[in-house]
Design an enzyme around this catalytic site. Structure first.
Site, mmCIF file in Angstrom:
data_model
loop_
_atom_site.group_PDB
_atom_site.id
_atom_site.type_symbol
_atom_site.label_atom_id
_atom_site.label_comp_id
_atom_site.label_asym_id
_atom_site.label_seq_id
_atom_site.Cartn_x
_atom_site.Cartn_y
_atom_site.Cartn_z
ATOM 1 N N ARG A 51 93.962 39.952 15.219
ATOM 2 C CA ARG A 51 94.361 40.006 16.225
ATOM 3 C C ARG A 51 95.134 41.856 15.961
ATOM 4 N NH1 ARG A 51 98.993 38.671 17.829
ATOM 5 N NH2 ARG A 51 98.159 36.262 17.101
ATOM 6 N N TYR A 103 86.894 50.300 41.679
ATOM 7 C CA TYR A 103 85.923 48.796 40.813
ATOM 8 C C TYR A 103 86.376 47.360 41.630
ATOM 9 C CZ TYR A 103 83.681 45.971 38.053
ATOM 10 O OH TYR A 103 83.356 44.754 37.209
ATOM 11 N N ASP A 175 90.608 56.468 35.262
ATOM 12 C CA ASP A 175 89.831 54.952 34.667
ATOM 13 C C ASP A 175 87.817 55.715 34.322
ATOM 14 O OD1 ASP A 175 87.323 53.637 34.391
ATOM 15 O OD2 ASP A 175 87.839 51.999 36.011
HETATM 16 C C1 LIG Z 1 82.792 47.366 34.905
HETATM 17 C C2 LIG Z 1 83.840 48.339 35.132
HETATM 18 C C3 LIG Z 1 85.469 48.001 35.087
HETATM 19 C C4 LIG Z 1 85.730 46.931 34.707
HETATM 20 O O1 LIG Z 1 85.408 46.337 32.755
HETATM 21 P P1 LIG Z 1 84.759 45.173 32.115
HETATM 22 O O2 LIG Z 1 83.996 45.713 31.396
HETATM 23 O O3 LIG Z 1 83.765 44.805 33.857
HETATM 24 O O4 LIG Z 1 85.306 44.115 31.902
HETATM 25 C C5 LIG Z 1 86.029 49.075 35.171
HETATM 26 N N1 LIG Z 1 86.238 50.394 35.416
HETATM 27 C C6 LIG Z 1 84.737 50.392 35.883
HETATM 28 C C7 LIG Z 1 84.703 51.893 36.692
HETATM 29 C C8 LIG Z 1 83.348 49.631 35.794
HETATM 30 O O5 LIG Z 1 82.300 50.206 36.081
#
Ligand SMILES: *Cc1c(COP(=O)(O)O)cnc(C)c1O
Length: 389
Positions: A51, A103, A175
């Site tokens: 971990r 998202y 993001d």
């Molecule tokens: C899919 C996605 C997430 C979340 O990711 P997971 O791997 O599904 O938990 C976050 N931000 C964006 C822009 C995404 O497309």
């Protein structure tokens, strides 16, 4: 890594990796081990428990950190785990300013997980950087931005929001899932952290769920490292290996995604059954200029609104999504295969209908993740499906 190159195409293949010291194996092994034998109590080689440290995960973290131009990367079991771990750096009473077109899963974490710990969130229009400044409070710790947004592909000027955040000592998390570092590098534009769902383009083969956070801020890195280990939402070494392998072809995949998406978007825009196409690479996109300034290329995601057919726009959209043969009707994005989905019914169903309507996530809106198949086949598939109304 032996290479001194700063070229992303080269880093994608070599950063964080070296031949295995025992055998010379060129591929980083999958270290499937939970623990590591110590010579005596406390006498270890930097590895105690998986971990906390795992060589396959470390190779992936170093690779993705190099691609984003950050000093440190932290891999997680999903993009949502990555986001949630970042949000654990906040305390009760802190405040977040976030873009209003997120998202769906991130929005759910904000609204239903983080708020219950006494953290407040204000949503602002990501296309207006000054709105972030106006929403800041003395208690604001973090601004959270997605660009392009999902599913409406609005752009946020990262450099301008970063400037506002720096002045007030507020962290900026971006993001970067839709762009990947091949198309946009938020740290160079002033962001504190970059967050990814590696599930999407970074892995690129629709066979892993994962996440990563990258930073160059020493204080943030230390705290994220602590929370990554303490919370423990780490990915398995097998998944780390797969993402590491996927990343090797990221440069060529993104090139083809963009080339195909650009052609599909232009074709859709000229189609009589399509009311509007949203793609940052089209001159019709309201922020086309920002796309050219901020992004190396406009990406592989295309959104469009169908006109009502013989019945309604919703029915035409439903029929279209049930009719495509190459474009698979599925959630997710960023894999080699083309996907198509209906945000209001599928990915964004967790957003209340009134909020969806206000944002423009309407019944006729369709989102496509354009894959790397031959573009003529993709267009023929969309053409046949649009003809059925
Ligand atoms: C899919 C996605 C997430 C979340 O990711 P997971 O791997 O599904 O938990 C976050 N931000 C964006 C822009 C995404 O497309």
């Amino acid at each position: 890594m032996k290479t001194q190159s700063k070229q992303l195409e080269t880093l994608a293949i070599h950063a964080g990796q070296m031949p295995d010291p025992t055998t010379g194996a060129i591929s980083t092994p999958i270290y499937l081990t939970s623990t590591y034998v110590q010579d005596g109590p406390g006498q270890h080689k930097g590895y105690e428990y998986s971990r906390t440290q795992n060589p396959t995960r470390q190779a992936l973290e170093a690779n993705l950190a190099a691609l984003e131009g950050g000093s440190t990367g932290f891999a997680f079991a999903s993009g949502c785990a990555a986001a949630t771990t970042v949000l654990h750096m906040l305390r009760s009473g802190d405040h977040i300013v976030a873009g209003d077109d997120l998202y769906g899963g991130t929005y759910r974490i904000f609204e239903r997980v983080i708020k219950q710990f006494g953290i407040d969130i204000t949503y602002v229009d990501p296309t207006t950087p000054t709105a972030f400044g106006e929403a800041l409070r003395p208690s604001t710790k973090l601004c959270w931005v997605e660009t392009p947004t999902n599913p409406l592909l609005k752009l946020c000027d990262i450099a301008q929001v970063a400037e506002i955040c720096k002045r007030k000592n507020v962290w900026l998390a971006v993001d970067n899932t839709f762009c990947t570092p091949m198309l946009q590098r938020p740290l160079a534009l002033g962001a504190t952290m970059v967050v990814h769902s590696t599930t999407k383009y970074l892995n690129g083969h629709s066979d892993v769920v994962g996440g990563v956070v990258i930073t160059s801020d020493d204080e943030v890195a230390e705290r994220l490292g602590f929370f990554q280990n303490a919370i423990g939402a780490v990915p398995s070494p097998v998944d780390c290996f797969l993402v590491l392998r996927g990343a090797k072809t990221l440069a060529v995949r993104m090139e083809r995604h963009v080339e195909n998406a650009q052609k599909v978007a232009a074709w859709l825009e000229a189609h009589a059954a399509v009311e509007r196409v949203i793609y940052p690479g089209l001159p019709s996109h309201p922020q086309h200029a920002l796309c050219e300034k901020q992004m190396r290329a406009p990406g592989g995601m295309v959104a469009f609104v169908v006109k009502p057919g013989k019945k309604s726009a919703l029915e035409r959209a439903r029929t279209m999504l049930a009719s495509t043969k190459l474009f698979a009707c599925a959630e997710s994005l960023g894999g080699v295969e083309s996907l198509i989905e209906h945000p209001a019914i599928m990915t964004h169903a967790s957003i209340p209908p009134a909020v969806r309507q206000k944002l423009g996530i309407t019944d006729g809106l369709i989102r496509a993740s354009v894959g790397i198949e031959h573009v003529d086949d993709l267009i023929a598939d969309l053409a046949a499906a649009l003809d059925r109304e």
